[in-house]
Design a protein around this motif. Structure first.
Motif, PDB file in Angstrom:
ATOM      1  N   ALA A  35       0.844  -1.192   0.000  1.00 53.98           N
ATOM      2  CA  ALA A  35       0.000   0.000   0.000  1.00 53.98           C
ATOM      3  C   ALA A  35       0.878   1.239   0.000  1.00 53.98           C
ATOM      4  CB  ALA A  35      -0.891  -0.009   1.238  1.00 53.98           C
ATOM      5  N   TRP A  36       0.356   2.317  -0.576  1.00 53.08           N
ATOM      6  CA  TRP A  36       1.118   3.548  -0.554  1.00 53.08           C
ATOM      7  C   TRP A  36       0.225   4.769  -0.675  1.00 53.08           C
ATOM      8  CZ3 TRP A  36       1.343   0.203  -4.725  1.00 53.08           C
ATOM      9  CH2 TRP A  36       0.976   0.694  -5.984  1.00 53.08           C
ATOM     10  N   GLN A  37       0.751   5.862  -0.131  1.00 53.51           N
ATOM     11  CA  GLN A  37       0.202   7.198  -0.325  1.00 53.51           C
ATOM     12  C   GLN A  37       1.255   7.960  -1.105  1.00 53.51           C
ATOM     13  OE1 GLN A  37      -0.272   8.509   3.718  1.00 53.51           O
ATOM     14  NE2 GLN A  37      -2.468   8.096   3.704  1.00 53.51           N
ATOM     15  N   GLU A  38       0.818   8.653  -2.117  1.00 53.54           N
ATOM     16  CA  GLU A  38       1.771   9.377  -2.956  1.00 53.54           C
ATOM     17  C   GLU A  38       2.108  10.746  -2.383  1.00 53.54           C
ATOM     18  OE1 GLU A  38       1.225   9.283  -7.150  1.00 53.54           O
ATOM     19  OE2 GLU A  38       0.690   7.158  -7.134  1.00 53.54           O
ATOM     20  N   LEU A  39       3.178  11.300  -2.910  1.00 53.21           N
ATOM     21  CA  LEU A  39       3.690  12.613  -2.557  1.00 53.21           C
ATOM     22  C   LEU A  39       2.579  13.660  -2.580  1.00 53.21           C
ATOM     23  CD1 LEU A  39       6.173  14.713  -2.437  1.00 53.21           C
ATOM     24  CD2 LEU A  39       5.940  14.717  -4.931  1.00 53.21           C
ATOM     25  N   GLU A  40       2.551  14.464  -1.522  1.00 51.26           N
ATOM     26  CA  GLU A  40       1.712  15.665  -1.472  1.00 51.26           C
ATOM     27  C   GLU A  40       2.694  16.835  -1.455  1.00 51.26           C
ATOM     28  OE1 GLU A  40      -1.633  16.097  -1.400  1.00 51.26           O
ATOM     29  OE2 GLU A  40      -2.028  13.945  -1.514  1.00 51.26           O
ATOM     30  N   PRO A  41       2.902  17.507  -2.586  1.00 50.03           N
ATOM     31  CA  PRO A  41       3.910  18.577  -2.637  1.00 50.03           C
ATOM     32  C   PRO A  41       3.734  19.583  -1.497  1.00 50.03           C
ATOM     33  CG  PRO A  41       3.041  18.151  -4.823  1.00 50.03           C
ATOM     34  CD  PRO A  41       2.197  17.360  -3.853  1.00 50.03           C
ATOM     35  N   GLU A  42       4.863  19.994  -0.943  1.00 54.46           N
ATOM     36  CA  GLU A  42       4.923  20.948   0.157  1.00 54.46           C
ATOM     37  C   GLU A  42       4.364  20.395   1.476  1.00 54.46           C
ATOM     38  OE1 GLU A  42       6.412  23.932  -0.486  1.00 54.46           O
ATOM     39  OE2 GLU A  42       6.578  23.365  -2.595  1.00 54.46           O
ATOM     40  N   GLU A  43       3.898  19.134   1.505  1.00 50.46           N
ATOM     41  CA  GLU A  43       3.308  18.590   2.730  1.00 50.46           C
ATOM     42  C   GLU A  43       3.935  17.280   3.179  1.00 50.46           C
ATOM     43  OE1 GLU A  43      -0.960  18.324   2.796  1.00 50.46           O
ATOM     44  OE2 GLU A  43      -1.147  20.098   1.529  1.00 50.46           O
ATOM     45  N   ASP A  44       3.982  16.281   2.288  1.00 48.00           N
ATOM     46  CA  ASP A  44       4.318  14.922   2.694  1.00 48.00           C
ATOM     47  C   ASP A  44       4.960  14.195   1.517  1.00 48.00           C
ATOM     48  OD1 ASP A  44       4.351  12.330   3.659  1.00 48.00           O
ATOM     49  OD2 ASP A  44       2.251  12.278   4.211  1.00 48.00           O
ATOM     50  N   PRO A  45       6.099  13.512   1.741  1.00 51.31           N
ATOM     51  CA  PRO A  45       6.729  12.787   0.631  1.00 51.31           C
ATOM     52  C   PRO A  45       6.003  11.494   0.258  1.00 51.31           C
ATOM     53  CG  PRO A  45       7.953  12.410   2.646  1.00 51.31           C
ATOM     54  CD  PRO A  45       6.881  13.413   2.973  1.00 51.31           C
ATOM     55  N   GLY A  46       5.042  11.074   1.086  1.00 45.93           N
ATOM     56  CA  GLY A  46       4.332   9.822   0.845  1.00 45.93           C
ATOM     57  C   GLY A  46       4.886   8.711   1.718  1.00 45.93           C
ATOM     58  N   VAL A  47       4.164   7.605   1.772  1.00 49.46           N
ATOM     59  CA  VAL A  47       4.565   6.457   2.576  1.00 49.46           C
ATOM     60  C   VAL A  47       4.302   5.169   1.805  1.00 49.46           C
ATOM     61  CG1 VAL A  47       4.144   7.573   4.801  1.00 49.46           C
ATOM     62  CG2 VAL A  47       2.321   6.241   3.736  1.00 49.46           C
ATOM     63  N   VAL A  48       5.000   4.124   2.221  1.00 51.95           N
ATOM     64  CA  VAL A  48       4.811   2.783   1.660  1.00 51.95           C
ATOM     65  C   VAL A  48       4.626   1.828   2.830  1.00 51.95           C
ATOM     66  CG1 VAL A  48       5.849   0.914   0.318  1.00 51.95           C
ATOM     67  CG2 VAL A  48       6.276   3.301  -0.329  1.00 51.95           C
ATOM     68  N   TYR A  49       3.635   0.954   2.724  1.00 51.05           N
ATOM     69  CA  TYR A  49       3.404  -0.095   3.713  1.00 51.05           C
ATOM     70  C   TYR A  49       3.473  -1.440   3.013  1.00 51.05           C
ATOM     71  CZ  TYR A  49       1.483   2.734   7.603  1.00 51.05           C
ATOM     72  OH  TYR A  49       1.302   3.597   8.652  1.00 51.05           O
ATOM     73  N   VAL A  50       4.075  -2.419   3.673  1.00 50.85           N
ATOM     74  CA  VAL A  50       3.986  -3.820   3.266  1.00 50.85           C
ATOM     75  C   VAL A  50       3.398  -4.543   4.466  1.00 50.85           C
ATOM     76  CG1 VAL A  50       5.217  -5.888   2.522  1.00 50.85           C
ATOM     77  CG2 VAL A  50       5.928  -3.643   1.674  1.00 50.85           C
TER      78      VAL A  50
END
Length: 179
Positions: free
Chosen positions: A115-130
């Motif tokens: 699972a992942w959340q993508e980059l939110e510019p100026e806020e969050d680089p995103g995350v990856v879960y396994v």
């Protein structure tokens, strides 16, 4: 000349036991402390963390006892690893409300969730879960650091998806040994 068949049979039995035969010793669960979890992670990630501490995100978010470790590496790479009782939370992709993508993947014969959340510019680089959704427990590896722009299997992460898959499928990470 003496009959050597009993000796050959004994050597063969010892060899089979050492190679995981029916008499092989059970896996010894890790101590589910930050240092105990970090020892398991060290068997799968060749980088040495700069800091190891408790990671209680799963405990707080799921409102269950979910021991975890936070490992901080150089270059801003972070790895959180936790073991939690099975849940229907969006944090383990029970539904897709938390992540941009939840996909089923296979790693060495084990079905996992990536699972992942993508980059939110100026806020969050995103995350990856396994996530390894086992019978009665979920083992989670959470990575942040590199910008996530698309499928993390195609991005040069500081901790690879394969390394995270190796961690979550490690049988030593289990609630069975912490009770």
């Amino acid at each position: 000349m003496r009959d050597r068949r009993p000796l050959v049979a004994l050597v063969a039995a010892l060899f089979l036991a050492a190679c995981g035969g029916p008499d092989a010793p059970a896996v010894v669960p890790a101590e589910l402390t930050p240092d105990g979890i970090a020892e398991v992670v060290a068997d799968h990630v060749e980088r040495e963390p700069k800091d190891v501490s408790a990671w209680d995100v799963m405990t707080r978010e799921l409102e269950v006892d979910a021991p975890g470790a936070a490992l901080e590496y150089g270059s801003g790479d972070f790895l959180g690893v936790a073991v939690a009782p099975t849940t229907d939370s969006p944090l383990v992709c029970a539904d897709t409300s938390f992540f941009d993508e939840c996909v089923d993947v296979e790693h060495d014969g084990t079905d996992l969730v990536l699972a992942w959340q993508e980059l939110e510019p100026e806020e969050d680089p995103g995350v990856v879960y396994v996530i390894d959704r086992r019978d009665g427990e979920d083992v989670v590896a959470h990575y942040s650091g590199a910008s996530i722009e698309g499928d993390p299997r195609e991005i040069d992460l500081g901790i690879s998806v394969d390394e995270m898959a190796e961690i979550v499928t490690d049988a030593r990470l289990t609630l069975g040994g912490s009770e």
